[in-house]
Design a protein around this motif. Sequence first.
Motif, PDB file in Angstrom:
ATOM      1  N   TRP A 221       5.647  -0.104   4.127  1.00 25.33           N
ATOM      2  CA  TRP A 221       5.101   0.908   5.026  1.00 25.33           C
ATOM      3  C   TRP A 221       5.970   2.151   4.911  1.00 25.33           C
ATOM      4  CZ3 TRP A 221       0.920  -0.174   8.448  1.00 25.33           C
ATOM      5  CH2 TRP A 221       0.483  -1.505   8.430  1.00 25.33           C
ATOM      6  N   VAL A 223       6.891   5.937   7.002  1.00 27.77           N
ATOM      7  CA  VAL A 223       6.758   6.634   8.279  1.00 27.77           C
ATOM      8  C   VAL A 223       7.286   8.053   8.112  1.00 27.77           C
ATOM      9  CG1 VAL A 223       9.028   5.841   9.095  1.00 27.77           C
ATOM     10  CG2 VAL A 223       7.269   6.506  10.752  1.00 27.77           C
ATOM     11  N   ALA A 239       3.364   4.683  11.289  1.00 31.40           N
ATOM     12  CA  ALA A 239       3.564   4.264   9.902  1.00 31.40           C
ATOM     13  C   ALA A 239       2.231   4.146   9.166  1.00 31.40           C
ATOM     14  CB  ALA A 239       4.305   2.930   9.851  1.00 31.40           C
TER      15      ALA A 239
END
Length: 500
Positions: A221, A223, A239
Amino acid sequence: MSRSVQALAYARPSALTTEGGTGLLGLETSGGLTPVGREAHPQFFAGFLSSPQAAARGLLAVADVAAARYYQRTLRASLDPVVTAGGDRLRFESFSGCCGVYARLDVLPEGLDGADTGHGTTNVDVNNPLREALSRLSGDEPLHLRVGPDELAVTTADGPVVEKKVPLPDRWLRGFAEAQVITAGFDLRAELSAAEAVRFLRTLPRTTTTGAGAGGRGSLWVVPAGRTLRPTTRPVPGAVCLPGPERLTALQRVLRHATALRVYGPAAPDGAATAAAWEVTLPGMRLTLTLSPEPSRGFSGEGAVLEALATDEAAADADLVSVLLSWEPRIDTADLAARSGLSPQRVRGALTRLGTAGRVGYDAADAAYFHRELPYDAGRAEARNPRLTAARALLADGAVHLHTPTAATAGPRTATVRSGERHYQVREAAGGVLSCTCQWWADYRGRRGPCKHALAVRMAHRGQTATVPTTTTTATAPATTTAATAPTAATPVTAAGETR
């Protein structure tokens, strides 16, 4: 896996040549649809590209995806990219052989110069000699682009001289349809400057991940963090999922021309991997790669289209709305609602249905659908969808039993579905979401669309509403939720939705 053979016929190979110091990029077209009907070799554009190198590398990136398999790699085989002329822009689209990556290059009005753009959709020939020539293109010399045969080819060609026959799997068709519907639920999640975009993308791995990193549990992920993106192993607020980051390798083609990077995705749900779209903006163009939730998980099984395919109302609305489409590069939902007499919500449902047949695409940057007609029988995406076919078979066999609530049993609607020797309980939760006692629901919890049992129940409810008069029926309480016991009182529903 069911598949057919797609025959693509071109008047001659596409080529990049030079004449009088000007590059000439001729992209040959196969059969496709236009406002006047089907044409063997439609002509869409003849003019100059504002940013020749960026356009050449963007086209190569789309071709890269068409020729790639990012999971269980086998021999390279691809369908030539699809081009849609929308009156003011050209869109080149492709889909990876593994059904997990959708690519699109949008050459916008500011990227085209010197001619009007036509309307229609077809395949374009991208052969190996052309790829090599595009890779060698350098400098800022003018580049003339022709999409479709020139007048000489139209008047002298006795017939197609170049023919390609490529496999066209049903799974590939379903993936193309699913990607459009899924992308319609995306919002802009992050935006990076050119320098930060190049820095971030060049740090991503270029080789295929294996083990946990290739599945949902080990998905990466990212962010937003200041002016860049920070990798994280957890879906923290804000995210965006990046499963299989090596699948963004095709973006490396255009990094030297990038002006920004935009990332689109849905709201992150309870830690589950999701699809996401990565868009590199270029001078007068946009190159977008949309990734499936996992490298091992193609778009074809996501089930986002199933609800739209299960309703007769959306089918009728789609028939009406399709007549009003005229190859718009941006479809105005409010305008379609006014012209069709449908509510905006029903128009959106109709567009979703049309998306399952490849008749509209979705551009996250514009937050709007666009009209195109894929140059193959995209209706197969519906006709041969395994879950949809299985749900219709259950309904036709009278396997769906809707429980009729009474005053004593008021609550969520329930149903029992007989499948083989087992009985499954389907229950409607808040918001109309249907849960089931089958293994599919236990594994995915609705993240990959409804199971065949829930889909059959949805179809039964809609059929009953459309065909059964409003009456009060007395029934005993439904059976408890087990997978082995049939209900003690229920309303069997036939394929036509009638009680019996």
